[in-house]
Enzyme design. Structure first.
Site, short mmCIF file in Angstrom:
data_model
loop_
_atom_site.label_atom_id
_atom_site.label_comp_id
_atom_site.label_asym_id
_atom_site.label_seq_id
_atom_site.Cartn_x
_atom_site.Cartn_y
_atom_site.Cartn_z
N TYR A 110 0.86 -1.18 0.00
CA TYR A 110 0.00 0.00 0.00
C TYR A 110 0.89 1.23 0.00
CZ TYR A 110 1.37 0.37 4.85
OH TYR A 110 2.11 0.48 5.98
N THR A 115 3.62 4.40 12.18
CA THR A 115 4.01 3.65 13.38
C THR A 115 5.53 3.46 13.50
OG1 THR A 115 3.71 1.55 12.21
CG2 THR A 115 1.83 2.38 13.47
N ASP A 116 6.26 3.61 12.37
CA ASP A 116 7.70 3.29 12.40
C ASP A 116 8.48 4.18 13.38
OD1 ASP A 116 7.18 1.37 10.56
OD2 ASP A 116 8.17 2.37 8.87
N LYS A 136 7.80 0.01 19.22
CA LYS A 136 7.17 -0.89 18.24
C LYS A 136 7.87 -2.24 18.31
CE LYS A 136 5.71 -1.15 13.41
NZ LYS A 136 5.62 -0.48 12.11
N GLU A 153 30.06 -4.05 32.81
CA GLU A 153 31.41 -4.42 32.36
C GLU A 153 32.21 -3.23 31.86
OE1 GLU A 153 31.86 -7.97 29.82
OE2 GLU A 153 29.78 -8.33 30.36
N1 ASP Z 1 6.04 3.11 7.19
C1 ASP Z 1 4.80 3.50 7.80
C2 ASP Z 1 5.06 4.75 8.60
O1 ASP Z 1 5.69 4.71 9.62
C3 ASP Z 1 4.29 2.38 8.64
C4 ASP Z 1 3.05 2.65 9.44
O2 ASP Z 1 2.52 3.74 9.55
O3 ASP Z 1 2.55 1.67 10.05
O4 ASP Z 1 4.66 5.80 8.16
#
Ligand code: ASP
Length: 348
Positions: free
Chosen positions: A47, A113-114, A186, A307
């Site tokens: 997508y 999400t990245d 994540k 260490e």
């Molecule tokens: N690559 C996308 C982003 O971080 C993945 C996502 O949104 O899940 O924009």
């Protein structure tokens, strides 16, 4: 008689306005990601993220209207792997001015999400307000069968509108859970249960549009943060290097030569690195570069007296390398002293 009709009409209008005003005012700042993504079909894996506008996303969740007086502002429409410091600074400035001028009660940020955990943590350290800031996104694009974006957005707006959400620092809600920006990460590249707080656990969860909290973040954040970035146009350049079996010093040397201000070592195990890296650290430290020891391991953290014991290289106890990088960037806006940087890493 006429007068009493007029009075009743006036009262009705006043009451309905008051009723409208009892809904919290939430502003959604949209930045893109999969939640704004679109695919050619409803079941395929590939997508394009960051193509649907926030107005169109809001239109797909009519229930939002019952939760808050809502407005969407499109900040950008990108995949979050392309996040830039200018967008972070813009988000900070917009949120700061919305809250300072009492223009809304809570903010939601839709985000890929990245790098969501990084934007969340940056804002957690810089937005000096108690009003809620909540990030959300999705793992499936908006065109997907059983897309997770609409419910995540509903939860995020409900959380930002909740009177119980203030003063808890910046939060992330995904898949019904509420996480603190402080330790969310994540953990899965594809599953809708992609986020977690592996060291400390979630703050709580969302059910029927209401949050239930069962812990709070004790690190300093938002309203008691010492970082003042108002007026900044850029952030100190801090990079990360990964440790692994027989890692060479080539990357670290190149970073020091390029003039970076700081480097986070994502060490092996308890924050360890080999002799070649240690030599390079001595060389870089003498040139004013500041280093923080973190680990590539997701749980357990790094202690000072492990260490690799050298107090001139502060340790990041529980922060992932990507979070330690952001804290070091902000620490370097205030100080270059290792002891002071360590103090900051202990408090935030
Ligand atoms: N690559 C996308 C982003 O971080 C993945 C996502 O949104 O899940 O924009």
């Amino acid at each position: 008689m006429k007068r009493s009709i007029f009075l009743s009409l006036f009262l009705l209008t006043a009451l309905s306005l008051a009723a409208q005003q009892t809904k919290p005012r939430v502003i959604i700042l949209a930045t893109g990601g999969t939640i704004a993504g679109s695919a050619a079909g409803s079941t395929q894996a590939s997508y394009t993220p960051g193509v649907i506008s926030i107005d169109n996303i809001i239109a797909t969740v009519p229930d939002l209207k019952s939760v808050a007086d809502l407005k969407g502002i499109q900040i950008c429409n990108i995949s979050s792997q392309n996040m830039e410091p200018a967008i972070w600074l813009r988000l900070f400035n917009v949120i700061d001015s919305l809250f300072s001028n009492n223009l809304c009660d809570g903010v939601v940020i839709t985000h890929g999400t990245d790098t969501m955990e990084e934007t969340a943590y940056f804002l957690n350290l810089t937005v000096k307000h108690r009003r809620p800031v909540v990030l959300t996104g999705s793992m499936r694009p908006s065109t997907s069968l059983s897309a997770d974006g609409p419910f995540n957005l509903f939860n995020a707006v409900s959380l930002a509108a909740s009177p119980q959400a203030g003063g808890r620092g910046v939060m992330v809600t995904m898949n019904d859970y509420i996480f603190s920006a402080d330790d969310v990460t994540k953990l899965n590249t594809v599953n809708t249960m992609a986020f977690g707080s592996p060291n400390l656990g979630p703050l709580g969860y969302m059910r029927d549009g209401k949050p239930t909290f069962y812990r709070e973040s004790l690190s300093k954040h938002t309203f008691n943060s010492e970082f003042d970035i108002k007026g900044l146009n850029s952030l100190p350049e801090v990079e990360i290097i990964l440790s692994y079996a027989f890692a060479s010093n080539i990357a670290l040397k190149a970073l020091i030569d390029a003039g970076v201000k700081g480097v986070v070592i994502a060490g092996v195990g308890h924050g360890n690195y080999n002799r070649d890296i240690a030599g390079e650290l001595e060389w870089g430290y003498a040139r004013g570069v500041r280093f923080v020891r973190s680990t590539r391991i997701v749980t357990g953290g790094v202690d000072m007296a492990a260490e690799e014991f050298d107090s001139k290289y502060p340790v990041s106890f529980l922060k992932s390398p990507q979070k330690a990088r952001i804290l070091l960037m902000l620490a370097l806006t205030k100080t270059n002293r290792s002891g002071e940087i360590q103090r900051i890493f202990e408090e935030y």
